[in-house]
Design a protein around this motif. Structure first.
Motif, PDB file in Angstrom:
ATOM      1  N   ILE A   1       3.378  -1.348   3.965  1.00 29.47           N
ATOM      2  CA  ILE A   1       2.736  -0.039   3.886  1.00 29.47           C
ATOM      3  C   ILE A   1       3.860   0.974   3.830  1.00 29.47           C
ATOM      4  CG2 ILE A   1       1.287   1.637   5.080  1.00 29.47           C
ATOM      5  CD1 ILE A   1       0.147  -0.768   6.677  1.00 29.47           C
TER       6      ILE A   1
ATOM      7  N   THR B   1      -0.418   6.530   7.455  1.00 25.50           N
ATOM      8  CA  THR B   1       0.091   5.152   7.406  1.00 25.50           C
ATOM      9  C   THR B   1      -0.120   4.395   8.721  1.00 25.50           C
ATOM     10  OG1 THR B   1       2.241   6.105   7.912  1.00 25.50           O
ATOM     11  CG2 THR B   1       1.842   5.500   5.629  1.00 25.50           C
TER      12      THR B   1
ATOM     13  N   ARG C   1       5.574  -1.563   8.107  1.00 23.84           N
ATOM     14  CA  ARG C   1       5.308  -0.175   7.702  1.00 23.84           C
ATOM     15  C   ARG C   1       6.627   0.538   7.520  1.00 23.84           C
ATOM     16  NH1 ARG C   1       4.050   4.579  11.061  1.00 23.84           N
ATOM     17  NH2 ARG C   1       3.564   3.254  12.843  1.00 23.84           N
TER      18      ARG C   1
ATOM     19  N   LEU D   1      -3.669   3.184   8.793  1.00 24.58           N
ATOM     20  CA  LEU D   1      -3.835   2.103   7.818  1.00 24.58           C
ATOM     21  C   LEU D   1      -3.279   0.802   8.399  1.00 24.58           C
ATOM     22  CD1 LEU D   1      -4.734   1.318   4.977  1.00 24.58           C
ATOM     23  CD2 LEU D   1      -2.487   2.006   4.138  1.00 24.58           C
ATOM     24  N   GLU D   2      -2.127   0.914   9.044  1.00 26.82           N
ATOM     25  CA  GLU D   2      -1.524  -0.271   9.650  1.00 26.82           C
ATOM     26  C   GLU D   2      -2.446  -0.857  10.728  1.00 26.82           C
ATOM     27  OE1 GLU D   2       2.264   0.335  11.539  1.00 26.82           O
ATOM     28  OE2 GLU D   2       2.316  -1.720  12.280  1.00 26.82           O
TER      29      GLU D   2
ATOM     30  N   PHE E   1       0.846  -1.191   0.000  1.00 26.95           N
ATOM     31  CA  PHE E   1       0.000   0.000   0.000  1.00 26.95           C
ATOM     32  C   PHE E   1       0.877   1.235   0.000  1.00 26.95           C
ATOM     33  CE2 PHE E   1      -2.712  -3.206   1.915  1.00 26.95           C
ATOM     34  CZ  PHE E   1      -3.889  -3.015   1.207  1.00 26.95           C
TER      35      PHE E   1
END
Ligand code: ADP
Ligand code: ZN
Ligand code: ZN
Length: 713
Positions: free
Chosen positions: A524, A478, A496, A481-482, A410
């Motif tokens: 990510i 981020t 990440r 999102l993680e 991502f």
């Protein structure tokens, strides 16, 4: 003839516009030598510009000390700095200070070139005594040539004794370098590109446009063979420190690590000085570095390679605002050598220069492996219910790739948990106290951080305006999102990669190494991931939020968007399994995104170039910016209005306009645009007018500078 007493002109190692004169008793320090001079109440290090007629009417102070007996740089590099000073309208002393390692600027001496020893042609007619000496002699016999570099002081003493007794003698090492393992058999396009580069003498600027994974690096490596075999040096620039290790590895495999040195701002001052000295003494043949490595003194420079030439990191953002790519071209021209600019997504400037015939185009249109570059599927976010900022289509695709034991990447260019923390009751977004930007919420650390100036504060429990405790994050970073993906896919390893997680290139390399072969896995990352790294196991790339690039006030934002999308998409499907790229957007019908769908850069670049032509922006005009900063907004305005009064009669100006980030670290910022049909006209006028700006009384109360190649606003 060296005169015994006279006068020299110097620049001190600081951005001071004038040069100064000093008296000298004894040999006159040549141009490019450092001298220590009395200055104000103290003393400073300065660079001699050579002998000068003594200015009349003033009593001259004498220099305190001559530091160097030889110029630090060769004439062509000095010429480059002089050019860089004129071109970017920045004082020569400041240019020198930027170009030299800090330790040289403080008066340290560069390292001496080590000696090389071989067996004497006529050794003494007696037997050698002493075991250590015998050992060393045997070592020299075995190796042919022994370098003093890195030897212990006791070994060095031994060497001297052997030399004094006539057993060994000084020699010069062979300079020609040949590869130590053969290159890959090239595919046809690589072959054609290489054929163009090979055997070119003199200044030849190439633009190597090759899709991600097309084998540009292999072309560089094979192109380097010619100058290296001829005993010349090669300079390789990359935009980021994080890209040095992989390039170093490939060069080392091909030519041997003993020939390579690196140079970048992450090194200690001592390491930098050592690399610099090795460059100057011709001790290494291959130099890999970031922007500042462009100014390494390389006496036998035979080729320059600038990888990812489109990358904005090549532009210095403070002080001397030079572009290492543009000055790289100039250096190649001065040294009369070939230069290769390489990229999968060349800058619009370079594409334009190719059209004009200033760059010779070379193209690698397909990947070296059999897998084609993936298409980019656009997903409309409109009216969708998002989870963790992700579209259901992307989530489904992720689940199925993970189920098949693949990796998913991502791309989200926002660090932190949420880009802003908003009060649900009064709508106040908590701003940085020093910048005109909201603070980013870092949930794990329970802090708010400014990504522009570094300011930090504890996470407030209440809105500072209305006292409500209903604070909520807006947008997705981020970190969020993680969190979301960990909840959603609890058994999948997630890595990440952003500046919060990865602090050094070493750490980045380690982390990448770890994740590379774990399957299934999720990566990510911010733009750190989009650059040059290989992820053979990634089969799905999700591009999360690039929409702001479509309506930014920065005219380069759309170019950056196209470049980052193609670069990130290029990380997919490098391995056996091919790949998919999904880009989610609220504006999927935007012509630029439509043009990117094919997964190729060229159609998007065409649109962007046409747009720039229609709106008369670079590369179709020459643009400069006068940026002013002050703690009070009126002062910025006053100065820029006064500046406009001077510039506007001769040059087309627009502004004053507030900078995109109107206040940064407490400074109010605004600028004037200056447009001219071409560079030379712009330059001629600026040379004439900028000194007048410097004399404006308003200028004393602001910090101002000019950027002749603005990249960020
Ligand atoms: P780029 O720099 O254009 O992204 P690289 O030079 O890193 O591409 O090459 C991408 C991959 O393709 C690497 O794994 C490289 O080893 C491989 N490769 C490059 N050229 C060839 C070739 N001629 N034959 C086979 N594999 C190649
Ligand atoms: Zn509130
Ligand atoms: Zn701030």
């Amino acid at each position: 003839m060296e005169s015994e007493t006279g006068c020299i002109e110097v620049v001190i190692l600081d951005p001071v516009p004038q040069s100064f004169h000093y008296g000298v008793h004894g040999p006159i320090p040549a141009k490019g030598c450092r001298v220590r001079v009395p200055f104000g109440n103290g003393q400073r290090i300065a660079i001699s510009l050579g002998p000068s007629p003594c200015p009349g009417g003033i009593s001259l102070k004498d220099i305190h000390q001559q530091i160097d007996t030889e110029p630090l740089l060769n004439p062509s590099l000095m010429e480059l700095l002089e050019f860089g000073s004129r071109y970017y309208h920045y004082p020569l002393g400041g240019v020198w200070a930027t170009a030299l390692p800090t330790r040289l600027g403080r008066g340290d001496l560069p390292g001496q070139a080590p000696c090389f020893w071989q067996l004497a042609s006529q050794p003494p007619d007696k037997s050698l005594r002493g075991n250590r000496r015998k050992e060393l002699l045997a070592q020299i016999q075995e190796q042919g040539i022994l370098s003093e570099e890195g030897l212990s002081s006791s070994k060095l003493r031994c060497l001297r004794q052997l030399a004094d007794a006539g057993w060994i003698e000084k020699t010069t090492p062979p300079r020609a370098i040949t590869r130590c393992c053969p290159g890959l058999p090239l595919h046809r396009q690589q072959e054609e590109a290489l054929a163009q580069i090979r055997g070119k003498q003199g200044f030849h600027p190439f633009l190597l446009e090759g899709v991600t994974g097309s084998g540009k690096t292999e072309v560089y490596l094979q192109a380097m063979e010619t100058p290296l075999a001829a005993g010349q040096q090669v300079l390789l620039l990359v935009p980021e420190i994080g890209l040095i290790p992989q390039l170093y590895r490939r060069c080392a495999e091909r030519f041997g690590s003993q020939h390579i040195a690196i140079y970048h701002s992450g090194q200690s001052e001592g390491e930098r000085l050592r690399s610099w000295s090795r460059a100057r003494s011709g001790l290494r043949a291959i130099f890999i570095g970031t922007r500042s490595a462009l100014f390494l003194p390389l006496p036998r420079l035979g080729m320059i390679i600038i990888d990812e030439e489109h990358d904005p990191s090549y532009k210095q953002q403070s002080g001397w605002l030079y572009s290492a790519r543009d000055l790289g071209l100039r250096r190649a021209q001065l040294e009369k050598i070939p230069i290769i600019l390489g990229s999968a997504t060349p800058s619009l400037e370079s594409l334009h220069n190719r059209k004009l015939g200033r760059l010779h185009g070379l193209r690698l249109s397909h990947r070296a492996t059999s897998h084609p570059t993936p298409r980019i599927e656009l997903i409309s976010l409109r009216k969708k219910r998002l989870q963790g900022g992700l579209d259901p289509v992307l989530l489904e695709a992720t689940a199925s790739e993970l189920a098949a034991d693949h990796q998913v990447l991502f791309f989200l260019n926002r660090r932190g948990f949420a880009p802003a923390l908003l009060c649900h009751d009064c709508g106040h977004a908590i701003p940085c106290t020093r910048c005109s930007a909201p603070l980013t919420w870092h949930r794990q650390k329970e802090r708010l951080r400014c990504h522009h100036c570094g300011y930090e504060q504890r996470l407030p429990s209440q809105c500072p305006v209305c006292g409500s405790s209903a604070l909520m994050g807006v947008g997705v970073g981020t970190e969020q999102l993680e969190c979301f993906l960990r909840e959603r896919f609890p058994h999948i390893p997630i890595l990440r990669i952003d500046r919060d997680q990865v602090r050094s290139p070493r750490q980045l390399a380690d982390q990448l190494e770890q994740i590379l072969c774990i399957r299934p896995a999720i990566l990510i990352g911010t733009q750190m991931l989009g650059k040059g790294h290989h992820f053979p196991e990634v089969t799905l790339v999700g591009i999360i939020n690039v929409d702001q690039g479509l309506y930014s006030a920065d005219f380069r934002a759309s170019e950056r968007l196209a470049q980052v999308v193609i670069q990130v998409a290029g990380r997919a499907g490098r391995g056996e399994r091919g790949g998919r790229v999904l880009l989610q957007s609220h504006l999927p019908e935007h012509p630029l995104l439509q043009a990117l769908q094919g997964g190729e850069y060229a159609p998007a670049a065409e649109i962007l170039l046409r747009e720039r032509e229609l709106t008369n922006l670079p590369p179709y005009c020459a643009l400069a910016l006068v940026l002013a900063e002050a703690h009070r907004a009126e002062r910025v305005q006053d100065f820029l209005h006064a500046a406009q009064g001077i510039l506007a009669p001769v040059l087309h100006t627009v502004g004053p306009i507030p900078a995109l980030l109107e206040r940064r670290a407490g400074w109010h910022r605004a600028y004037l645009w200056i447009e001219a049909p071409d560079r030379s006209r712009l330059h001629t006028q600026l040379v004439r007018l900028l000194p007048k700006l410097g004399q404006l009384p308003q200028g004393r109360r602001v910090r101002w500078f000019v950027d002749v190649d603005p990249q960020n606003f």
